[in-house]
Design a protein around this motif. Structure first.
Motif, PDB file in Angstrom:
ATOM      1  N   GLU A   1      24.563   0.743   2.499  1.00  0.00           N
ATOM      2  CA  GLU A   1      24.049   0.983   3.839  1.00  0.00           C
ATOM      3  C   GLU A   1      24.885   0.167   4.812  1.00  0.00           C
ATOM      4  OE1 GLU A   1      19.868   1.245   4.576  1.00  0.00           O
ATOM      5  OE2 GLU A   1      19.453   1.520   2.444  1.00  0.00           O
TER       6      GLU A   1
ATOM      7  N   ARG B   1      11.855  -4.925  -1.826  1.00  0.00           N
ATOM      8  CA  ARG B   1      12.065  -5.978  -0.834  1.00  0.00           C
ATOM      9  C   ARG B   1      10.914  -6.093   0.167  1.00  0.00           C
ATOM     10  NH1 ARG B   1      17.449  -4.967   0.052  1.00  0.00           N
ATOM     11  NH2 ARG B   1      16.970  -2.769  -0.192  1.00  0.00           N
TER      12      ARG B   1
ATOM     13  N   LYS C   1      25.102   3.254  -3.846  1.00  0.00           N
ATOM     14  CA  LYS C   1      24.748   3.581  -2.470  1.00  0.00           C
ATOM     15  C   LYS C   1      24.897   2.344  -1.599  1.00  0.00           C
ATOM     16  CE  LYS C   1      21.126   2.382  -1.033  1.00  0.00           C
ATOM     17  NZ  LYS C   1      19.874   1.855  -0.494  1.00  0.00           N
TER      18      LYS C   1
ATOM     19  N   ASP D   1      21.938  -4.512   3.717  1.00  0.00           N
ATOM     20  CA  ASP D   1      21.063  -4.150   2.603  1.00  0.00           C
ATOM     21  C   ASP D   1      21.512  -4.814   1.301  1.00  0.00           C
ATOM     22  OD1 ASP D   1      18.647  -2.415   2.503  1.00  0.00           O
ATOM     23  OD2 ASP D   1      19.713  -1.504   0.845  1.00  0.00           O
ATOM     24  N   GLU D   2      21.332  -4.124   0.173  1.00  0.00           N
ATOM     25  CA  GLU D   2      21.772  -4.677  -1.110  1.00  0.00           C
ATOM     26  C   GLU D   2      23.082  -3.997  -1.497  1.00  0.00           C
ATOM     27  OE1 GLU D   2      19.220  -3.698  -4.456  1.00  0.00           O
ATOM     28  OE2 GLU D   2      18.512  -1.914  -3.419  1.00  0.00           O
TER      29      GLU D   2
END
Ligand SMILES: Nc1ncnc2c1ncn2[C@@H]1O[C@H](COP(=O)(O)OP(=O)(O)O)[C@@H](O)[C@H]1O
Ligand SMILES: [Mg+2]
Length: 294
Positions: free
Chosen positions: A211, A21, A209, A224-225
């Protein structure tokens, strides 16, 4: 859509360039996140783009973010008018692969959740019978499904270093008991819902994961993603067998090819044959189609 290896936007300041990113400031309160077509394998950013990958990651993240608003709010800020900040050419360059988000205070942890025993979890388990201090039943095999998904937070490691697992007590120390419980509960709730959904569509989400960030009022947001092939281990359900390391849904062609080379897995990465790039791009598109239906 042309492949985008790196965005070139000069109308606003770039705050950060990640592996994938490129992040820009939109005033003080917002950010522009551009997801490029860069691909990393064995932690090295390869020199060629995977056409369409950034658009896939963007679409998949947007899909999940919308799906989990009943669990918590997210960082998306579609109300911001990008034409106030960028030129038409710049907007054209990133069409389909950007989001505008609220700039939040990112929590200093990676909220990892595991449903299967693989990667660093498997290594921990072999050494100690536990993962991040969570004791597991004896006799589990590599890639086995866990009795329950587990929250195994990690440190946000500086660039080039590997994220290190931390205990739940350490998370409590860093962000406080209340917030730690909120993060853990949201992480597990999202994973449970997403993994059940993906399983019906032929994808096992082995681990992932998230965030999180806080707004000025201290409200927890998903940032985030979210549940992309880059932030998760996706396995094809059709070929899953405990005891063997499952192929990665998206990166297997690249990894298999790289393993045939005499490459030391240090930057710079090697060139990929066109066929490997096309097959990988198709895998990303397939993940998007299976998960989002589009
Ligand atoms: N809404 C947000 N507010 C603040 N920080 C964010 C937000 N969304 C994402 N981030 C941060 O942006 C960073 C993305 O950079 P990085 O992970 O290095 O990129 P990449 O995943 O491409 O390698 C992460 O550190 C993440 O915490
Ligand atoms: Mg990242």
């Amino acid at each position: 859509m042309q492949a985008l290896y790196e965005s070139s936007i000069t109308s606003v300041p770039r705050l950060h360039k990640g592996k994938v990113r490129d992040i820009y400031a939109l005033g003080d309160a917002h950010m522009l996140i551009v997801t490029s077509d860069r691909l990393s394998a064995f932690d090295v950013i390869l020199p060629q783009p995977i056409p369409g990958k950034g658009a896939v990651l963007t679409a998949v993240t947007n899909f999940w973010m919308a799906r989990f608003t009943h669990i918590l709010p997210n960082h998306l800020a579609p109300e911001v008018d990008l034409t106030k900040y960028l030129t038409p050419d710049e907007i054209r360059q990133i069409e389909g692969r950007f989001v505008v988000v609220k700039k939040l205070k990112a929590l200093p942890i990676e909220a990892v959740v595991r449903g299967y025993l693989i990667g660093s979890g498997w290594k921990d388990y072999q050494k100690t019978g536990a993962v991040c201090g969570i004791t597991l039943p004896a006799g589990l095999q590599l890639a086995d499904r866990l009795p329950e998904p587990i929250f195994t937070p990690a440190d946000k490691a500086p660039v080039g270093q590997h994220d290190e697992n931390i205990s739940y007590a350490e998370v409590e120390q860093r962000i406080g008991k209340d917030l730690a419980a909120q993060v853990r509960d949201a992480t597990l709730a999202i994973y449970r819902e997403a993994s059940a959904y993906a399983a019906e569509r032929g994808i096992i989400i082995a681990d992932t994961k998230f965030e999180f960030g806080l707004d000025a009022e201290g409200r927890l947001h998903l940032i985030d993603e979210v549940l992309t092939p880059d932030s998760s281990r996706f396995w094809p359900a059709a070929t899953y067998r405990p005891g063997i390391s499952p192929p990665s849904f998206d990166k297997q062609f690249v990894r298999d090819y790289l393993e045939t080379l005499d490459w030391n897995k240090q930057a710079p990465g090697p060139q990929l044959p066109a066929e490997i790039i096309e097959k990988t791009a198709a895998k990303y598109r397939e993940a998007q189609r299976l998960l989002t239906g589009v």
